[in-house]
Write an enzyme that holds these catalytic residues in place. Structure first.
Site, PDB file in Angstrom:
ATOM      1  N   ASP A 232       0.816  -1.205   0.000  1.00 29.20           N
ATOM      2  CA  ASP A 232       0.000   0.000   0.000  1.00 29.20           C
ATOM      3  C   ASP A 232       0.858   1.267   0.000  1.00 29.20           C
ATOM      4  O   ASP A 232       0.670   2.140   0.831  1.00 29.20           O
ATOM      5  CB  ASP A 232      -0.906  -0.053   1.245  1.00 29.20           C
ATOM      6  CG  ASP A 232      -1.836   1.132   1.358  1.00 29.20           C
ATOM      7  OD1 ASP A 232      -2.305   1.602   0.311  1.00 29.20           O
ATOM      8  OD2 ASP A 232      -2.083   1.587   2.496  1.00 29.20           O
TER       9      ASP A 232
ATOM     10  N   GLU B 295       3.601  -8.078   7.454  1.00 32.80           N
ATOM     11  CA  GLU B 295       2.315  -8.704   7.154  1.00 32.80           C
ATOM     12  C   GLU B 295       2.365  -9.799   6.093  1.00 32.80           C
ATOM     13  O   GLU B 295       1.584  -9.790   5.145  1.00 32.80           O
ATOM     14  CB  GLU B 295       1.300  -7.635   6.729  1.00 32.80           C
ATOM     15  CG  GLU B 295       0.983  -6.641   7.821  1.00 32.80           C
ATOM     16  CD  GLU B 295      -0.245  -5.796   7.515  1.00 32.80           C
ATOM     17  OE1 GLU B 295      -0.677  -5.761   6.349  1.00 32.80           O
ATOM     18  OE2 GLU B 295      -0.777  -5.170   8.445  1.00 32.80           O
TER      19      GLU B 295
ATOM     20  N   TYR C 157      -6.266  -2.854  13.155  1.00 30.26           N
ATOM     21  CA  TYR C 157      -7.099  -1.701  12.794  1.00 30.26           C
ATOM     22  C   TYR C 157      -8.516  -1.833  13.344  1.00 30.26           C
ATOM     23  O   TYR C 157      -9.475  -1.584  12.640  1.00 30.26           O
ATOM     24  CB  TYR C 157      -7.082  -1.538  11.268  1.00 30.26           C
ATOM     25  CG  TYR C 157      -5.736  -1.044  10.775  1.00 30.26           C
ATOM     26  CD1 TYR C 157      -5.460   0.317  10.725  1.00 30.26           C
ATOM     27  CD2 TYR C 157      -4.729  -1.919  10.409  1.00 30.26           C
ATOM     28  CE1 TYR C 157      -4.232   0.795  10.313  1.00 30.26           C
ATOM     29  CE2 TYR C 157      -3.478  -1.455   9.995  1.00 30.26           C
ATOM     30  CZ  TYR C 157      -3.249  -0.099   9.956  1.00 30.26           C
ATOM     31  OH  TYR C 157      -2.027   0.383   9.550  1.00 30.26           O
TER      32      TYR C 157
ATOM     33  N   GLU D 257       1.341  -1.096  14.061  1.00 29.80           N
ATOM     34  CA  GLU D 257       0.440  -0.247  13.270  1.00 29.80           C
ATOM     35  C   GLU D 257      -0.926  -0.223  13.915  1.00 29.80           C
ATOM     36  O   GLU D 257      -1.483  -1.262  14.271  1.00 29.80           O
ATOM     37  CB  GLU D 257       0.268  -0.764  11.832  1.00 29.80           C
ATOM     38  CG  GLU D 257       1.469  -0.559  10.942  1.00 29.80           C
ATOM     39  CD  GLU D 257       1.214  -0.970   9.489  1.00 29.80           C
ATOM     40  OE1 GLU D 257       0.050  -0.922   9.038  1.00 29.80           O
ATOM     41  OE2 GLU D 257       2.187  -1.352   8.819  1.00 29.80           O
TER      42      GLU D 257
HETATM   43  C1  BDP Z   1      -1.266  -2.335   6.732  1.00 27.71           C
HETATM   44  C2  BDP Z   1       0.029  -2.199   5.959  1.00 27.71           C
HETATM   45  C3  BDP Z   1       0.362  -0.767   5.569  1.00 27.71           C
HETATM   46  C4  BDP Z   1      -0.891  -0.082   5.049  1.00 27.71           C
HETATM   47  C5  BDP Z   1      -1.934  -0.074   6.153  1.00 27.71           C
HETATM   48  C6  BDP Z   1      -3.220   0.651   5.746  1.00 27.71           C
HETATM   49  O1  BDP Z   1       1.112  -2.749   6.683  1.00 27.71           O
HETATM   50  O2  BDP Z   1       1.378  -0.755   4.611  1.00 27.71           O
HETATM   51  O3  BDP Z   1      -0.642   1.198   4.544  1.00 27.71           O
HETATM   52  O4  BDP Z   1      -2.257  -1.403   6.458  1.00 27.71           O
HETATM   53  O5  BDP Z   1      -4.108  -0.001   5.226  1.00 27.71           O
HETATM   54  O6  BDP Z   1      -1.895  -3.492   6.368  1.00 27.71           O
HETATM   55  O7  BDP Z   1      -3.293   1.851   5.932  1.00 27.71           O
END
Ligand code: BDP
Length: 603
Positions: free
Chosen positions: A162, A414, A469, A504
């Site tokens: 991404d 990932e 997330y 993240e």
């Molecule tokens: C994660 C990835 C990252 C993406 C992020 C996203 O590690 O590179 O930019 O999600 O979706 O899966 O913002």
């Protein structure tokens, strides 16, 4: 391989500037002899820079294939009897080099440097034509992987990560002169015995053992504090000044190679004395529990793309300092050598990551508009990919192993990690990393699809790194439900007895969009999302770090979930704060002050 330097015996010449450039749209360059240097219809291109934002034709911007760079250089006339080489810091994703029409060598991998010996191909004082063919196509064998698919209007490049596939010569290109009898490599391993620093130095030289290697370690004021000799030596530094997070104290090691009294070669290396250890669920730096605050980042800026630029780098460091971050992850590839050196100087703690991102083709395919593929198969990610992956692990560790800022290696972001195939692929790669550096912990970054209990790679890692997330991709807009589910999952991981770093968590946010009843994409929602995550982390002792995704907004491929790129930045792409930045700053500065047992600064 050592980074170029100017010392009493070494010289370097930076070849940055405007080069001739041509996109090989028809794939005819080699056939038409472009390697000889007369690049027909060339245009000017900045080196370093990504080429993509400097061409306005959409076909050129999205092009994949060969990008030709050429320049004329004069070999300095004083470089007689020296070993002359070319050092390319980053050619994304692979390069072949010609000098005056002779092929000199090539290199695979876009984010790590390579060096080619030019000694027999050049004459000091002579003018030469240097040609570098950069190729930016991603395949199932490359790290990171990609695929060329048939589209309605012809072949299209797809990839499974991404961020935009910027390409070009992203960092400096150097000509270097070193003595023929020279220091080839240095490894510094640090230990601590009470307050005495133990600096083990291993030096590799190009020639015979009768040459002497002399070592001098000086403190930050230039005072000698220890000395020794031999290709393997231990320097002891009593009452050592430690390299610490936020306080990057550096000694300087001078290595001199001599033949009787004659100085043959000299190299200087900054040395930070600090230890790293994983003990139970704690991550210790200098024996003290460390809590990571900071970000996953990108080398990404408007117009220049992935160019290394000192001024833009300093702005990133200024943002990190302002917000109270003590660490970053080099998501999703090794960063410039200047970045690593500055992290050493400023005490920024670094999780150093390989470019192995997108090794999860099922999910990657769906998200990034491609068809789905099995990740591991003879036709997709296979032994060739694994060999390239092992190579980037070795090259990364070889480049960065002397940086005190690096405390942990991340061998992939990932990847697929819940299958038997992933175990076959990754187990040897963990071993590769440990062999290349037995002194630092090793891990990989786990994604949501392989939750606790499903992930089969976490067993090989010293530290659990999680990208999650909840409240964004899962339970979108429902922070209460997100908090419950996230707490439950994290408690599962905490039971494994290893430290956990949340590498993240983040929410896309359009700067300027405000809502009293906060919904996803608003600045208020980003802040509430971060507050919710912080509550979850604060309740679980095994969590030893939080790195928000992302420091700043960044460019991606076009897509219906991307608005002019990924907008999860806490800063905008031009590094101005969004609303949540102020809240995060308060949290991190308070935490820092509490750790240091001082009063937190007011806003
Ligand atoms: C994660 C990835 C990252 C993406 C992020 C996203 O590690 O590179 O930019 O999600 O979706 O899966 O913002």
């Amino acid at each position: 391989m050592l980074r170029p330097q100017d010392t009493a015996t070494r010289e370097r010449k930076r070849l940055d500037g405007l080069w001739d450039f041509r996109i090989d749209r028809d794939g005819v360059g080699v056939e038409q002899g472009w390697q000889d240097g007369a690049l027909p219809e060339a245009r000017a291109m900045a080196v370093p820079a990504s080429y993509n934002e400097l061409v306005l034709d959409p076909g050129d911007r999205e092009f994949f294939g060969d990008l030709w760079y050429a320049t004329t250089v004069r070999i300095p006339r004083g470089w007689q009897d020296q070993r002359i080489s070319l050092y390319v810091e980053s050619a994304t994703h692979r390069a072949t080099v010609w000098l005056n029409g002779h092929e000199i060598g090539s290199h695979e991998g876009g984010y790590l440097p390579f060096e080619l010996d030019l000694t027999d191909a050049v004459e000091p004082g002579q003018e030469c034509r240097l040609v570098i063919k950069v190729n930016n196509t991603l395949t199932f064998a490359s790290i990171p992987p990609g695929v060329v698919e048939d589209g309605p209007t012809g072949p299209r490049q797809r990839y499974f990560h991404d961020f935009y596939n910027y390409a070009g010569l992203h960092r400096s290109v150097w000509l270097t002169a070193t003595p023929k009898a020279r220091i080839e490599d240095v490894l510094v391993v640090i230990g601590l015995d009470a307050d005495t620093g133990l600096v083990d130095v291993r030096t590799t030289t190009s020639e015979a053992d009768e040459l002497r290697t002399a070592l001098v370690l000086s403190d930050a004021d230039g005072q000698e504090v220890a000395s020794g000799q031999g290709s393997q030596a231990q320097l002891r530094v009593p009452a050592v000044e430690l390299w610490q997070p936020g306080r990057g104290y550096l000694y300087e090691l001078t290595i001199r190679l001599t033949d009787r009294d004659q100085l043959l070669d000299e190299y200087r290396l900054p040395v930070g004395v600090r230890t790293v250890e994983v003990r139970g669920t704690q991550f210790l730096i200098n024996g003290e529990p460390f809590y990571f605050t900071g970000f996953g980042m990108h080398e990404d800026h408007a117009i220049v793309g992935k160019q290394h630029n000192d001024a833009l780098m300093l702005r990133d460091f200024a943002c990190l300092e302002w917000i109270g971050a003590n660490s970053i992850r080099t998501s999703h590839y090794p960063y410039s050598e200047e970045f690593m050196e500055h992290a050493d100087r400023t005490g920024l703690v670094v999780i150093d990551e390989t470019p192995a991102v997108g090794l999860n083709l099922g999910i990657g395919g769906g998200l990034f508009g491609s068809q789905g593929y099995p990740t591991f198969s003879a036709e997709t990610v296979n032994e060739k990919t694994q060999a390239n992956h092992a190579q980037v692990i070795r090259e990364l560790i070889n480049r960065d192993r002397n940086h005190p800022s690096v405390v942990l290696w991340s061998i992939a972001n990932e990847p697929e990690s819940h299958t038997e195939e992933s175990v076959h692929y990754f187990e040897p790669l963990f071993a590769e990393a440990r062999k290349a550096d037995p002194t630092r912990p090793v891990g990989f970054v786990n994604m949501m699809l392989a939750r606790h209990g499903d992930c089969r790679l976490a067993q090989f890692a010293d530290v659990i790194m999680l990208n999650r997330y909840y409240g964004w991709y899962a339970f979108t807009g429902d922070l209460a439900a997100a908090e419950q589910a996230w707490t439950a999952e994290l408690n599962g991981w905490a039971g494994d007895g290893k430290p956990i770093i949340i590498t993240e968590y983040g929410a896309d946010t359009l700067d300027g969009m405000h809502q009293l009843i906060a919904q996803p994409w608003s600045e208020e929602y980003q802040q509430q999302y971060l507050e919710m995550n912080s509550r979850v982390f604060d309740g679980i002792d095994a969590v030893v770090g939080e790195q928000v995704w992302n420091l700043a907004d960044f460019a991606t491929t076009a897509g219906i979930i991307r608005v002019g790129g990924n907008r999860k930045g806490v800063f905008t792409r031009d590094r101005e704060p969004k609303l949540a930045a102020h809240w995060l700053r308060r949290r991190w500065l308070d935490r820092k002050a509490a750790d240091a047992q001082v009063e937190a600064p007011a806003d």
